[in-house]
Design a protein around this motif. Structure first.
Motif, PDB file in Angstrom:
ATOM      1  N   ASP A  17      38.588 -29.772  -0.505  1.00 22.29           N
ATOM      2  CA  ASP A  17      37.766 -30.478  -1.217  1.00 22.29           C
ATOM      3  C   ASP A  17      37.628 -29.737  -2.835  1.00 22.29           C
ATOM      4  OD1 ASP A  17      35.603 -31.483  -2.956  1.00 22.29           O
ATOM      5  OD2 ASP A  17      34.378 -32.450  -1.437  1.00 22.29           O
ATOM      6  N   ARG A  18      38.310 -30.495  -3.656  1.00 21.13           N
ATOM      7  CA  ARG A  18      38.530 -29.798  -5.029  1.00 21.13           C
ATOM      8  C   ARG A  18      37.181 -29.538  -5.744  1.00 21.13           C
ATOM      9  NH1 ARG A  18      42.961 -30.186  -8.837  1.00 21.13           N
ATOM     10  NH2 ARG A  18      42.421 -29.217 -10.904  1.00 21.13           N
ATOM     11  N   ASN A  19      36.303 -30.574  -5.762  1.00 19.14           N
ATOM     12  CA  ASN A  19      35.218 -30.225  -6.202  1.00 19.14           C
ATOM     13  C   ASN A  19      34.294 -29.156  -5.816  1.00 19.14           C
ATOM     14  OD1 ASN A  19      35.716 -32.168  -8.140  1.00 19.14           O
ATOM     15  ND2 ASN A  19      34.660 -34.009  -6.838  1.00 19.14           N
ATOM     16  N   LEU A  20      34.169 -29.259  -4.285  1.00 23.45           N
ATOM     17  CA  LEU A  20      33.565 -28.137  -3.795  1.00 23.45           C
ATOM     18  C   LEU A  20      34.004 -26.822  -4.069  1.00 23.45           C
ATOM     19  CD1 LEU A  20      31.532 -26.825  -1.714  1.00 23.45           C
ATOM     20  CD2 LEU A  20      32.904 -27.652   0.248  1.00 23.45           C
ATOM     21  N   PHE A  21      35.520 -26.578  -3.962  1.00 22.02           N
ATOM     22  CA  PHE A  21      36.139 -25.131  -4.078  1.00 22.02           C
ATOM     23  C   PHE A  21      35.724 -24.787  -5.505  1.00 22.02           C
ATOM     24  CE2 PHE A  21      39.729 -22.506  -5.096  1.00 22.02           C
ATOM     25  CZ  PHE A  21      39.555 -21.734  -4.154  1.00 22.02           C
ATOM     26  N   MET A  22      35.973 -25.729  -6.414  1.00 25.64           N
ATOM     27  CA  MET A  22      35.719 -25.240  -7.873  1.00 25.64           C
ATOM     28  C   MET A  22      34.074 -24.765  -8.324  1.00 25.64           C
ATOM     29  SD  MET A  22      38.875 -25.144  -8.811  1.00 25.64           S
ATOM     30  CE  MET A  22      38.451 -24.556 -10.499  1.00 25.64           C
ATOM     31  N   ALA A  23      33.439 -25.695  -7.345  1.00 28.65           N
ATOM     32  CA  ALA A  23      31.916 -25.070  -7.633  1.00 28.65           C
ATOM     33  C   ALA A  23      31.816 -23.872  -7.201  1.00 28.65           C
ATOM     34  CB  ALA A  23      31.240 -26.148  -6.922  1.00 28.65           C
ATOM     35  N   LEU A  24      32.292 -23.564  -5.955  1.00 28.51           N
ATOM     36  CA  LEU A  24      32.285 -22.206  -5.104  1.00 28.51           C
ATOM     37  C   LEU A  24      32.747 -21.046  -6.316  1.00 28.51           C
ATOM     38  CD1 LEU A  24      33.145 -23.051  -1.634  1.00 28.51           C
ATOM     39  CD2 LEU A  24      30.958 -22.317  -2.422  1.00 28.51           C
ATOM     40  N   ALA A  25      33.861 -21.540  -7.135  1.00 26.28           N
ATOM     41  CA  ALA A  25      34.687 -20.523  -7.954  1.00 26.28           C
ATOM     42  C   ALA A  25      33.578 -20.123  -8.911  1.00 26.28           C
ATOM     43  CB  ALA A  25      35.815 -21.118  -8.519  1.00 26.28           C
ATOM     44  N   GLY A  26      32.687 -20.858  -9.124  1.00 31.14           N
ATOM     45  CA  GLY A  26      31.565 -20.428 -10.210  1.00 31.14           C
ATOM     46  C   GLY A  26      30.636 -19.494  -9.790  1.00 31.14           C
ATOM     47  N   CYS A  27      30.781 -19.242  -8.571  1.00 29.32           N
ATOM     48  CA  CYS A  27      30.154 -18.055  -8.012  1.00 29.32           C
ATOM     49  C   CYS A  27      28.588 -18.409  -7.930  1.00 29.32           C
ATOM     50  CB  CYS A  27      30.302 -16.626  -8.679  1.00 29.32           C
ATOM     51  SG  CYS A  27      32.122 -16.296  -8.302  1.00 29.32           S
ATOM     52  N   ASP A  28      27.792 -19.162  -8.442  1.00 29.03           N
ATOM     53  CA  ASP A  28      26.391 -19.440  -8.102  1.00 29.03           C
ATOM     54  C   ASP A  28      25.917 -19.270  -6.643  1.00 29.03           C
ATOM     55  OD1 ASP A  28      25.894 -19.699 -10.772  1.00 29.03           O
ATOM     56  OD2 ASP A  28      25.974 -21.862 -10.683  1.00 29.03           O
ATOM     57  N   TRP A  29      26.773 -19.470  -5.688  1.00 25.26           N
ATOM     58  CA  TRP A  29      26.307 -19.256  -4.504  1.00 25.26           C
ATOM     59  C   TRP A  29      26.240 -17.938  -3.784  1.00 25.26           C
ATOM     60  CZ3 TRP A  29      29.856 -17.398  -0.586  1.00 25.26           C
ATOM     61  CH2 TRP A  29      30.922 -16.919  -0.930  1.00 25.26           C
ATOM     62  N   ILE A  30      27.058 -16.986  -4.728  1.00 19.64           N
ATOM     63  CA  ILE A  30      26.885 -15.530  -4.380  1.00 19.64           C
ATOM     64  C   ILE A  30      25.486 -15.153  -5.029  1.00 19.64           C
ATOM     65  CG2 ILE A  30      27.667 -13.330  -4.540  1.00 19.64           C
ATOM     66  CD1 ILE A  30      30.541 -14.622  -4.816  1.00 19.64           C
ATOM     67  N   ARG A  31      25.110 -15.728  -6.048  1.00 15.46           N
ATOM     68  CA  ARG A  31      24.020 -15.263  -6.815  1.00 15.46           C
ATOM     69  C   ARG A  31      22.881 -15.538  -6.021  1.00 15.46           C
ATOM     70  NH1 ARG A  31      27.395 -17.403 -11.047  1.00 15.46           N
ATOM     71  NH2 ARG A  31      28.100 -15.600 -12.275  1.00 15.46           N
ATOM     72  N   LYS A  32      23.009 -16.775  -5.246  1.00 12.42           N
ATOM     73  CA  LYS A  32      21.916 -17.290  -4.389  1.00 12.42           C
ATOM     74  C   LYS A  32      21.989 -16.760  -3.072  1.00 12.42           C
ATOM     75  CE  LYS A  32      21.538 -21.545  -7.149  1.00 12.42           C
ATOM     76  NZ  LYS A  32      21.744 -23.121  -7.300  1.00 12.42           N
TER      77      LYS A  32
END
Length: 251
Positions: A83-98
């Motif tokens: 999923d391009r949208n999911l992968f690019m969202a993960l590339a933003g690294c907010d999930w790591i911050r959370k």
């Protein structure tokens, strides 16, 4: 004005970016019309840029990523369910911050490790500490560490890393020591740090790998909770490339 004493002083103070920029600006005739504040802003920007680059290079070396992968080279055309949208969202690294995690599953050769390393590379660029480990080798390292007194120190290092990549989970069942290792690692990181786990086996078979219902519940409850998932499908992408294709190719 003699610029060499100023450059020498900047270097003595460890301001190497500013020293280089100062020397370059002095050599540019058009820069002589700049205000003092503009000079200072340009020097500070160069210093900040150089320091960011050095931090990234240090983090990338420490991460020891298996692939020199970058998110910009991710292949979204391959028929593997990425999923391009999911992968690019993960590339933003907010999930790591959370302090969330990511589970990547799929058959051999569909790019699980590459995608994990690409996200790890991006995390290094975002100034997160990253560590990559193939699970079988990590278990071997921990087994040796029990005998030479390094076990606690290694677990502490794993616990404080912002993003831990555990590559190639399974398919062999864990023994008692390995089950305890996984529980210690996941417990230390739960809701404190982020973890990527890659596996050829689908999530519903991870209970079989852990091979202990009680510990499986404890481990998977912490690992799966608030975790993103990428479930890849399809044939090996290696079959689609020439034998000379490098690891830096799109994946």
């Amino acid at each position: 004005m003699l610029i060499h004493p100023t450059i020498d002083m900047l270097r003595e103070l460890g301001l190497h970016g500013m020293a280089t920029a100062f020397q370059e600006l002095d050599a540019q005739s058009e820069a002589r019309g700049l205000e003092h504040g503009e000079w200072l802003a340009m020097l500070l920007e160069r210093e900040a840029t150089m320091r960011r680059q050095k931090r990234f290079e240090a983090r990338a070396r420490a991460a020891k990523l298996r692939h020199d992968a970058q998110i910009e080279n991710a292949d979204f055309r391959a028929a593997r369910g990425l999923d391009r949208n999911l992968f690019m969202a993960l590339a933003g690294c907010d999930w790591i911050r959370k302090h969330h995690s990511l589970l990547i599953t799929g058959p051999a050769g569909v790019g699980k490790s590459w995608l994990a390393c690409a996200l790890g590379h991006k995390a290094c660029r975002e100034d997160f500490s990253v560590a990559y480990h193939r699970v079988p080798r990590l278990f071997a390292t921990l087994a040796l560490a029990r005998g030479d007194g390094r076990y606690g120190r290694i677990l502490k290092q794993l616990a404080k890393t912002d993003l831990l990549i555990l590559d190639d989970w399974g398919p062999e069942k864990l023994n008692d020591d390995q089950r305890r290792d996984v529980l210690e690692i996941i417990e230390d990181r739960y809701e404190r740090r982020s973890t990527i786990v890659t596996s050829q086996l689908p999530l519903d078979r991870w209970y079989e790998i852990i091979a202990n219902p009680t510990l499986a519940d404890a481990i998977l409850d912490r690992l799966v909770h608030n975790a993103y998932r990428i479930d890849l499908t399809g044939e090996s992408m290696r079959k689609q490339r020439s034998p000379r294709a490098s690891e830096t190719a799109q994946a």
